[in-house]
Scaffold this motif. Structure first.
Motif, PDB file in Angstrom:
ATOM      1  N   TYR A  26       1.740  -1.288  -7.592  1.00 37.29           N
ATOM      2  CA  TYR A  26       1.900  -1.050  -7.008  1.00 37.29           C
ATOM      3  C   TYR A  26       3.806  -0.831  -6.576  1.00 37.29           C
ATOM      4  O   TYR A  26       4.444  -0.642  -6.240  1.00 37.29           O
ATOM      5  CB  TYR A  26       1.207  -1.629  -5.297  1.00 37.29           C
ATOM      6  CG  TYR A  26       0.096  -0.943  -4.760  1.00 37.29           C
ATOM      7  CD1 TYR A  26      -0.316   0.240  -4.432  1.00 37.29           C
ATOM      8  CD2 TYR A  26      -0.712  -1.969  -4.863  1.00 37.29           C
ATOM      9  CE1 TYR A  26      -1.020   1.394  -3.902  1.00 37.29           C
ATOM     10  CE2 TYR A  26      -2.311  -0.980  -5.049  1.00 37.29           C
ATOM     11  CZ  TYR A  26      -2.040   0.789  -4.442  1.00 37.29           C
ATOM     12  OH  TYR A  26      -3.466   1.181  -3.872  1.00 37.29           O
ATOM     13  N   ALA A  34      -2.854  -3.975  -9.851  1.00 33.91           N
ATOM     14  CA  ALA A  34      -3.774  -3.607  -8.668  1.00 33.91           C
ATOM     15  C   ALA A  34      -4.946  -2.787 -10.112  1.00 33.91           C
ATOM     16  O   ALA A  34      -6.113  -3.803  -9.340  1.00 33.91           O
ATOM     17  CB  ALA A  34      -3.991  -3.110  -8.350  1.00 33.91           C
ATOM     18  N   PRO A  53     -15.419  -7.761  -6.171  1.00 37.35           N
ATOM     19  CA  PRO A  53     -15.259  -8.668  -4.832  1.00 37.35           C
ATOM     20  C   PRO A  53     -13.757  -7.870  -4.289  1.00 37.35           C
ATOM     21  O   PRO A  53     -13.221  -7.405  -4.693  1.00 37.35           O
ATOM     22  CB  PRO A  53     -14.878  -9.695  -5.736  1.00 37.35           C
ATOM     23  CG  PRO A  53     -13.925  -9.226  -7.185  1.00 37.35           C
ATOM     24  CD  PRO A  53     -15.431  -8.089  -6.933  1.00 37.35           C
ATOM     25  N   SER A  54     -13.427  -8.382  -3.220  1.00 37.31           N
ATOM     26  CA  SER A  54     -12.481  -7.603  -1.878  1.00 37.31           C
ATOM     27  C   SER A  54     -11.361  -7.898  -2.911  1.00 37.31           C
ATOM     28  O   SER A  54     -10.806  -8.926  -3.415  1.00 37.31           O
ATOM     29  CB  SER A  54     -12.180  -8.457  -0.608  1.00 37.31           C
ATOM     30  OG  SER A  54     -11.708  -8.158   0.284  1.00 37.31           O
ATOM     31  N   GLY A  55     -10.777  -6.982  -3.210  1.00 35.06           N
ATOM     32  CA  GLY A  55      -9.464  -6.215  -3.490  1.00 35.06           C
ATOM     33  C   GLY A  55      -9.523  -6.382  -4.734  1.00 35.06           C
ATOM     34  O   GLY A  55      -7.780  -6.581  -5.572  1.00 35.06           O
ATOM     35  N   CYS A  56      -9.728  -5.144  -5.274  1.00 34.51           N
ATOM     36  CA  CYS A  56     -10.322  -5.809  -6.955  1.00 34.51           C
ATOM     37  C   CYS A  56      -9.530  -4.228  -7.410  1.00 34.51           C
ATOM     38  O   CYS A  56      -9.730  -4.564  -8.277  1.00 34.51           O
ATOM     39  CB  CYS A  56     -11.565  -6.091  -7.479  1.00 34.51           C
ATOM     40  SG  CYS A  56     -12.964  -4.508  -7.337  1.00 34.51           S
ATOM     41  N   GLY A  57      -9.911  -3.919  -6.244  1.00 36.90           N
ATOM     42  CA  GLY A  57      -9.185  -2.256  -6.508  1.00 36.90           C
ATOM     43  C   GLY A  57      -9.662  -1.682  -6.326  1.00 36.90           C
ATOM     44  O   GLY A  57      -9.730  -0.801  -6.764  1.00 36.90           O
ATOM     45  N   LYS A  58     -11.326  -1.318  -5.971  1.00 42.21           N
ATOM     46  CA  LYS A  58     -12.022  -0.302  -5.505  1.00 42.21           C
ATOM     47  C   LYS A  58     -11.478   0.870  -4.670  1.00 42.21           C
ATOM     48  O   LYS A  58     -11.220   2.552  -5.098  1.00 42.21           O
ATOM     49  CB  LYS A  58     -13.072  -0.637  -4.665  1.00 42.21           C
ATOM     50  CG  LYS A  58     -13.942  -1.524  -5.686  1.00 42.21           C
ATOM     51  CD  LYS A  58     -15.279  -1.978  -4.367  1.00 42.21           C
ATOM     52  CE  LYS A  58     -15.014  -2.867  -3.430  1.00 42.21           C
ATOM     53  NZ  LYS A  58     -14.212  -4.107  -2.965  1.00 42.21           N
ATOM     54  N   SER A  59     -10.796   0.823  -3.146  1.00 42.73           N
ATOM     55  CA  SER A  59     -10.305   1.691  -3.099  1.00 42.73           C
ATOM     56  C   SER A  59      -9.211   2.203  -3.863  1.00 42.73           C
ATOM     57  O   SER A  59      -8.834   3.623  -3.983  1.00 42.73           O
ATOM     58  CB  SER A  59      -9.662   1.051  -1.397  1.00 42.73           C
ATOM     59  OG  SER A  59     -10.648   0.724  -1.006  1.00 42.73           O
ATOM     60  N   THR A  60      -8.288   1.283  -4.373  1.00 41.81           N
ATOM     61  CA  THR A  60      -6.785   2.190  -4.927  1.00 41.81           C
ATOM     62  C   THR A  60      -7.798   3.218  -6.499  1.00 41.81           C
ATOM     63  O   THR A  60      -7.351   4.046  -6.350  1.00 41.81           O
ATOM     64  CB  THR A  60      -6.309   0.985  -6.129  1.00 41.81           C
ATOM     65  OG1 THR A  60      -5.762   0.472  -5.370  1.00 41.81           O
ATOM     66  CG2 THR A  60      -5.130   1.367  -6.639  1.00 41.81           C
ATOM     67  N   ARG A 223      -8.962  -8.904  -8.629  1.00 38.53           N
ATOM     68  CA  ARG A 223      -8.150  -8.262  -9.654  1.00 38.53           C
ATOM     69  C   ARG A 223      -7.035  -9.326 -10.664  1.00 38.53           C
ATOM     70  O   ARG A 223      -7.296 -10.126 -10.529  1.00 38.53           O
ATOM     71  CB  ARG A 223      -7.083  -8.104  -8.142  1.00 38.53           C
ATOM     72  CG  ARG A 223      -5.395  -7.488  -8.601  1.00 38.53           C
ATOM     73  CD  ARG A 223      -4.123  -8.454  -7.318  1.00 38.53           C
ATOM     74  NE  ARG A 223      -3.328  -7.568  -7.729  1.00 38.53           N
ATOM     75  CZ  ARG A 223      -2.554  -7.320  -7.448  1.00 38.53           C
ATOM     76  NH1 ARG A 223      -2.424  -6.636  -5.804  1.00 38.53           N
ATOM     77  NH2 ARG A 223      -0.894  -6.385  -7.223  1.00 38.53           N
TER      78      ARG A 223
HETATM   79  P1  ADP Z   1     -10.692  -3.098  -2.405  1.00 42.56           P
HETATM   80  O1  ADP Z   1     -10.524  -1.518  -1.872  1.00 42.56           O
HETATM   81  O2  ADP Z   1     -11.109  -3.469  -4.094  1.00 42.56           O
HETATM   82  O3  ADP Z   1     -10.622  -3.868  -1.493  1.00 42.56           O
HETATM   83  P2  ADP Z   1      -7.697  -2.597  -2.876  1.00 42.56           P
HETATM   84  O4  ADP Z   1      -7.925  -0.874  -3.761  1.00 42.56           O
HETATM   85  O5  ADP Z   1      -8.075  -1.572  -1.198  1.00 42.56           O
HETATM   86  O6  ADP Z   1      -8.909  -3.510  -3.078  1.00 42.56           O
HETATM   87  O7  ADP Z   1      -6.285  -3.514  -3.032  1.00 42.56           O
HETATM   88  C1  ADP Z   1      -6.376  -3.400  -4.589  1.00 42.56           C
HETATM   89  C2  ADP Z   1      -4.725  -4.406  -4.681  1.00 42.56           C
HETATM   90  O8  ADP Z   1      -4.009  -3.666  -4.181  1.00 42.56           O
HETATM   91  C3  ADP Z   1      -4.872  -6.070  -4.037  1.00 42.56           C
HETATM   92  O9  ADP Z   1      -4.646  -6.808  -3.967  1.00 42.56           O
HETATM   93  C4  ADP Z   1      -4.277  -5.318  -2.872  1.00 42.56           C
HETATM   94  O10 ADP Z   1      -4.049  -5.874  -1.769  1.00 42.56           O
HETATM   95  C5  ADP Z   1      -3.164  -4.519  -2.840  1.00 42.56           C
HETATM   96  N1  ADP Z   1      -3.145  -3.687  -2.363  1.00 42.56           N
HETATM   97  C6  ADP Z   1      -3.338  -2.107  -2.117  1.00 42.56           C
HETATM   98  N2  ADP Z   1      -3.138  -0.983  -1.122  1.00 42.56           N
HETATM   99  C7  ADP Z   1      -1.403  -1.918  -1.794  1.00 42.56           C
HETATM  100  C8  ADP Z   1      -0.491  -0.910  -0.952  1.00 42.56           C
HETATM  101  N3  ADP Z   1      -0.438  -0.198  -0.549  1.00 42.56           N
HETATM  102  N4  ADP Z   1       0.965  -1.379  -1.489  1.00 42.56           N
HETATM  103  C9  ADP Z   1       1.027  -2.771  -2.804  1.00 42.56           C
HETATM  104  N5  ADP Z   1      -0.145  -3.757  -2.804  1.00 42.56           N
HETATM  105  C10 ADP Z   1      -1.544  -3.151  -2.426  1.00 42.56           C
END
Ligand code: ADP
Length: 273
Positions: A26, A34, A53-60, A223
């Protein structure tokens, strides 16, 4: 690892979406990825659940497949063509359904079809069909504020499915629902998946939900997110039948649950000190 007898979605099918060595940063100044070196195929008709785990990049990862963000490295293709942006072949459903508050249920469902300029009579017919599929015929004229959380999520599912996407991407779609509604929604989605045989990528933080829904469960590391293990599962077929919930108490299900939970906990607490 195979956890149960295979079902129809385990037949050898074509790959719909393929990710090759996908990484995402990012903020290049911070230097940490990420996502790192993700290799993943989503095959026709599969129901793939993503845990980690939370923040591991699933949504990304889901956003990259949706075409909302481009990877920093690697390739993402659908049917052999690079994914360059969002399109209706990949429907997306989020935890908080972003419905248009000024439109009725019917209009929300029809919105995408109108944007795509599908002829009005065809789009009306499709809208009625999907309104029925999600059991909201009596609420076609209601506005989102008149609907419960579960109903809103039904509208969001119908709105994505009415386009007949090849892939449905779902980011914790039932995460905000109470336990009973959640189980009803799981059943609804399973039936829709069964009927449409579309390919689903489903993010959840609930191991039971992943095992009850998926034909494949992927576990990600903390992450920078990588896929650390995958499990072939088939409990979803048994849950569709009679005495459906019995399978959740079988030794096989409980063993799978324990193994996956342990793996996620290892990710969660594997920080270098
Ligand atoms: P998950 O869905 O597994 O909880 P995310 O995909 O939301 O994880 O986020 C993965 C990592 O990328 C996290 O550390 C989050 O803080 C970071 N992150 C997510 N979106 C952004 C963004 N738009 N800008 C910077 N960092 C981001």
């Amino acid at each position: 690892m195979v956890l149960a007898e295979p079902g129809w979605a385990d037949e050898q099918t074509d790959t719909v979406v393929a990710l090759e060595d996908v990484s995402l940063t990012y903020n290049p100044d911070q230097g940490s990825n990420a996502l790192e070196n993700i290799n993943l195929n989503l095959n026709e008709g599969e129901f793939v659940c993503l845990l980690g785990p939370s923040g591991c990049g699933k949504s990304t990862l889901l956003k990259i497949i949706a075409g909302f963000i481009a990877p920093s490295a690697g390739n993402v293709v659908m049917d052999g063509e690079p994914i360059k942006g969002a399109d209706w072949h990949r429907g997306v459903v989020f935890q908080q359904p972003p419905l248009y508050p000024w439109l009725t249920t019917r209009e929300n469902i029809q919105f995408g079809l109108r944007m795509r300029k599908i002829p009005e009579n065809e789009s009306r017919k499709l809208t009625e069909e999907y309104l029925k599929k999600v059991g909201l015929q009596e609420f076609g004229q209601s506005k989102p504020y008149e609907l419960s959380g579960g109903m809103k999520q039904r509208v969001a599912i119908a709105r994505a499915l009415v386009n007949k996407p090849r892939v449905l991407l779902m980011d914790e779609p039932f995460g905000a629902l109470d336990a009973l509604t959640r189980e009803q929604m799981q059943s609804l989605l399973r039936n829709i998946w069964w009927e449409s045989r579309c390919t689903i990528l489903f993010i959840t933080h609930d191991v039971d939900e992943a095992l009850a829904m998926g034909t494949r469960v992927l576990v990600m590391s903390r992450r920078p997110g990588r896929i650390v293990k995958e499990f072939k599962t088939a409990f979803t077929y048994a849950i569709s039948g009679e005495n459906s919930n019995r399978v959740r108490y079988t030794t096989l299900f409980l063993q799978a649950r324990e193994e996956i939970l342990e793996l996620i906990n290892q990710q969660e607490f594997s920080y270098n000190i």
